[in-house]
Write an enzyme that holds these catalytic residues in place. Structure first.
Site, PDB file in Angstrom:
ATOM      1  N   GLY D 148      48.021  62.594  42.863  1.00 50.00           N
ATOM      2  CA  GLY D 148      47.269  61.418  43.263  1.00 50.00           C
ATOM      3  C   GLY D 148      45.785  61.746  43.353  1.00 50.00           C
ATOM      4  O   GLY D 148      45.398  62.919  43.401  1.00 50.00           O
ATOM      5  N   CYS D 149      44.954  60.724  43.383  1.00 50.95           N
ATOM      6  CA  CYS D 149      43.499  60.929  43.397  1.00 50.95           C
ATOM      7  C   CYS D 149      43.042  61.520  44.729  1.00 50.95           C
ATOM      8  O   CYS D 149      42.352  62.547  44.762  1.00 50.95           O
ATOM      9  CB  CYS D 149      42.780  59.629  43.096  1.00 50.95           C
ATOM     10  N   TYR D 150      43.471  60.924  45.841  1.00 51.54           N
ATOM     11  CA  TYR D 150      43.085  61.470  47.149  1.00 51.54           C
ATOM     12  C   TYR D 150      43.598  62.901  47.303  1.00 51.54           C
ATOM     13  O   TYR D 150      42.833  63.804  47.675  1.00 51.54           O
ATOM     14  CB  TYR D 150      43.622  60.588  48.284  1.00 51.54           C
ATOM     15  N   SER D 153      41.449  65.548  45.563  1.00 50.66           N
ATOM     16  CA  SER D 153      40.163  65.862  46.199  1.00 50.66           C
ATOM     17  C   SER D 153      40.358  66.642  47.494  1.00 50.66           C
ATOM     18  O   SER D 153      39.593  67.556  47.804  1.00 50.66           O
ATOM     19  CB  SER D 153      39.382  64.573  46.473  1.00 50.66           C
TER      20      SER D 153
END
Lengths: 337, 337, 337, 337
Positions: D148-150, D153
């Site tokens: 996932g994107c979160y 990061s």
């Protein structure tokens, strides 16, 4: 009708003060000044005010202005205010200073703003203009140190827990996000549209000049020295500050209980609204208004508070007028409805 | 591999040229310069280029730079380019100038840019770098006057009708809307985020310095002097120009016929795309690319052409690289795919 | 104090009407309705109104609502209004309809809105609520057809020239740019943030349903049938319409003369401001206000008028309240200061 | 040349995969599908791809598509992927799934995504496609669960400290800010321009479905169960995630030391860049690229890590192609330069 002047009328905060005063029943704007090339009607500089504020915006001359005002708002960069405040106080005019010049002790000021304070004598008489905490002092104040935008959002979001002694005072982390007006109105490459739009950044991490201001007030409330972790961010929008605040609980507390504590703490305060359990505020709910909306969520032993204000209203001009209303005996909400 | 330099590397156009060249198979960036306080790796100024463009960005020294490049791009404000171009030409280096300094005759230049031209001798040898119209001249050019962003969008949107002699040449109205990078990268209150965001304005109505450039090229194509009505607007977005162009038809023509004329005119041109009847382009279709997308609609005796480009690509850096590709015998689309 | 209701309270226009009425001295909001899943306080749907508008927002029931209001605002999609208007008129309640349902003759309506009109009987009694042109009729109106946003900006920008018979009525070109609230509040991929942000497009070129409305009113003023060229554009901002209008002059006229004509035409109209010669308005000057700011420029035999309004204020809710003020004998600017 | 297909080609992630593959030397796009009304060239749906991707975008038919691809990217909503993945695996085609369907154990999945998993058999063979941590497994993977994107990061911002055992694993707070593409491409009032623009909000505070994914991977690295505090925010920009991560140090460490640890940890990883001491990354540095830029600051016993990615590149499509490059033996950076 009291006669009001605005120094620094062309800054974002000054312009906002004027915008509010136009619809204020108790005041008449008699004097405007700013560092400008030529004196002309304020509405020639800001056509939005055509037909509403057509008086001349003059070049700065505090001595002259003092003769024609009962109260003055200073929307100036720090370091400048402290040169002008004494003039108005000497003339027995009340002053609401939106800069940082009277918010800190002289030594702390020097550390964080890199300059020797030029008006140490008046620092002690300055009242920190956060009405939800200090309205009694505000009533009688001759000089208001109007709070910074970040401090307003963080202090209002933490105060109830400190009063309640419900959190570890060494655990406070404030992750704040601000719109671009917070940086002020000036030519600066870093503030240009293409540098901010479609961008997002943290800056001055734990080194922002608003940190000592937050520490000072929160320490006063806590009754002991504390030092928060503070990370400001710049968001591509014009207005608004959203502070996400993390605190470690030392008392068993759930979201429902936290909401109750905050609602009781701010009972009767017209400009603080606490979201019901399960809801959180957002910038759109408060932009353009003088409200501070606060939402709460407990997870494990962590309390998360989301505190939202319009940085130019409750974070600057709106709070300044709220202070004036209290000082002059107007309804606290006059002009801010 | 040819050696390429970029003067004015820190402007939006210069940065964009570099971004394109990084992925260009035929060139090596050997020199970068800009007016900066200290010489440091380009990637220290623009961290986005870390690991990609780490060579030093130097202070301007054309004579020195000329020794280490085969071709140079100048991303400079007008008035500055004309002082530097002669240095590179004297050193027999090919120059692609993104400024306006070599696009107009000296007298017109003086009228619109308010300065006596300092390099009149080289104006005649400059080739107007709009490849869709002048690729043969571009091939042999020593000096390219890279077209302005507005002119590129308007000229490509009108040229086919002039060639076809299908419109009243005195009837052309160009209503252009541009993103903020078009104004360049500089500290300027008018360009600050809060002045542009949530705002929209027309500016320099019919007085913009790109108007004579458009008139000159369109007159050349029409074979007679013409004078357009040109209104630029500033839109709150980073990139893109959309020109809505109104022309009075002198020939019976419907949308279908107009689309055919444009498709034929641009047949074989890789960077101009004509929308099918009933469709119109928008900024998102071309932003980040070197395309000029054009849509057409006939209503009564009026032809409306909507012409879209990315002002930093087809409107500046992309077109500059397209010109380099043609000048150096690379595939016209190399690096621009 | 008159009792006011708002149908379609959760749309952008409805919400804006409520925002204005909250500070209006002459009215009390007694009824709100919208198509919603469950009836709850309006401030639960829009937390911004917490403490200001806490009455229940009900599901639509015109018959019931009619019993508890003196005047009603309808912020509904076209085709829906015409089913509800008769209910309120029958109950002898005055209606201000913000939709397009009563702005056109039934046949034109059917052509452009694709539906047979269901309340033909009341079309003739509807007054086109553009107070700068029709205030006498507005005073006595039972039913106001509140003008569209594009038409308001274009008509006010052209009317003085038609009255003056100074332009070729067949030459009018309106190039309009609107913010996104103009499209209404609804789930729609084309309206999603990422489709509009960093994008710009022309749409419904010369086929927008506001065109016949503009043609009708301008023809009335001109005293002869005319047909404009109208190109709407969608701009990445929340509010505001800027219309750049091109007209061919048939009388010798310079900018100074044009400005005079417009200033005279709008003398005594509190919400239209004409920029002095050499100045042009922009969206920021009028956003959030009920003003229409118009700037003018003559070049050759072309007059360019730049007309700016806030599409939700002068283009919808503000104008609706302005109409109510005139209908009810309030100060025309009450609540709109 | 391998043959590649994209399922869910019209979503933001799918579109981005295609945009990258167009310039990828090792692949040929042979199949595109999406839930659409009619099958037409992909470039008719997204005109930006005219002349680049003109093959037909078909309605979903995995069995058919499997016959004409060597590898497939799935850009689908969760719950849908798990119905299609088995088809391609059965046909012995490699799958890179950008959804959340194969990132968690079946029970955790059910808890957070509210659905019984329909392909439990293949969960164990799925490799979590974060190459900086799991490149060896990625090489041989038949099925990639693209992160996932979160999580991308946050995990990249915390991993080095966990490996170093330098932080209290119970102290991790991730305050993440995301652009609007993160929410996907769909009609949704909450995603409309006017709801997001000039707004900012926290949402799903500590209840976001990406939290268990972050916890799972960080726990694996730490070698013990941990549970972070995670607050996502929606920012008015198209792309980018900036995560501000707060960790309590259990080892004496200054910023310089922290920077060293991170630089060593990511040595040789082409897409992670660690900012030098005193510098912090921002969204503009990485938007449009596959980089994850991380900046560090130690204050007292708190380490603050600022981790930036483009949510559609390193947070989705870019990372997916990075995984493909590793799986197929291409240069890890091919197409992502």
């Amino acid at each position: 009708m009291i006669k009001v002047g605005v120094v620094g009328a062309t800054g974002y905060a000054g312009e906002e003060v004027i915008k509010i005063l136009v619809n204020h029943k108790g005041v008449k704007i008699t004097e405007l000044s700013a560092v400008i090339d030529k004196e002309e009607p304020f509405s020639s500089i800001f056509p939005a005010f055509k037909g509403k504020v057509d008086i001349i915006c003059k070049k700065p001359n505090p001595e002259e202005m003092a003769k024609n005002v009962d109260l003055v708002f200073l929307g100036l960069p720090h370091r400048i205010s402290m040169e002008i405040v004494p003039v108005f106080l000497k003339a027995k005019k009340r002053v609401i200073d939106l800069s940082a010049d009277y918010r800190l002790p002289a030594d702390t000021y020097k550390t964080w703003y890199g300059a020797e304070h030029k008006d140490k004598a008046n620092i002690p008489i300055a009242v920190y203009g956060l009405p939800e905490l200090y309205s009694d002092k505000v009533k009688k104040a001759e000089l208001i140190a109007n709070p910074g935008c970040y401090p307003t959002s963080v202090i209002l979001g933490v105060a109830p827990m400190l009063k309640e002694k419900a959190i570890d005072v060494s655990s406070i982390i404030a992750d704040s996000k601000s719109g671009a007006t917070g940086a002020g109105r000036k030519p600066d490459l870093a503030l240009s549209f293409c540098e901010i739009n479609e961008n997002l950044k943290a800056y001055k991490v734990n080194e922002h000049q608003h940190k000592p201001e937050i520490n000072k007030i929160l320490s006063d409330i806590a009754g002991k020295e504390l030092d928060i972790v503070f990370t400001p961010h710049l968001v591509p929008m014009n207005r608004g500050i959203l502070s996400t605040i993390y605190m470690k609980l030392v008392k068993g507390l759930d979201t429902k209980g936290a909401v109750e504590i905050y609602k009781n703490f701010y009972k009767g305060k017209p400009f603080v609204r606490i979201s019901d359990e399960g809801k959180l505020p957002m910038i759109r709910d408060i932009v353009g208004s003088n409200y501070c909306d606060i939402g709460l969520k407990v997870t494990g032993n962590t309390l998360i508070a989301v505190s939202c204000i319009d940085n130019l209203k409750k974070g600057a001009a709106g709070q300044a007028v709220q202070n004036m209303n209290i000082m002059c005996g107007f309804d606290e909400t006059e002009g801010l409805g």
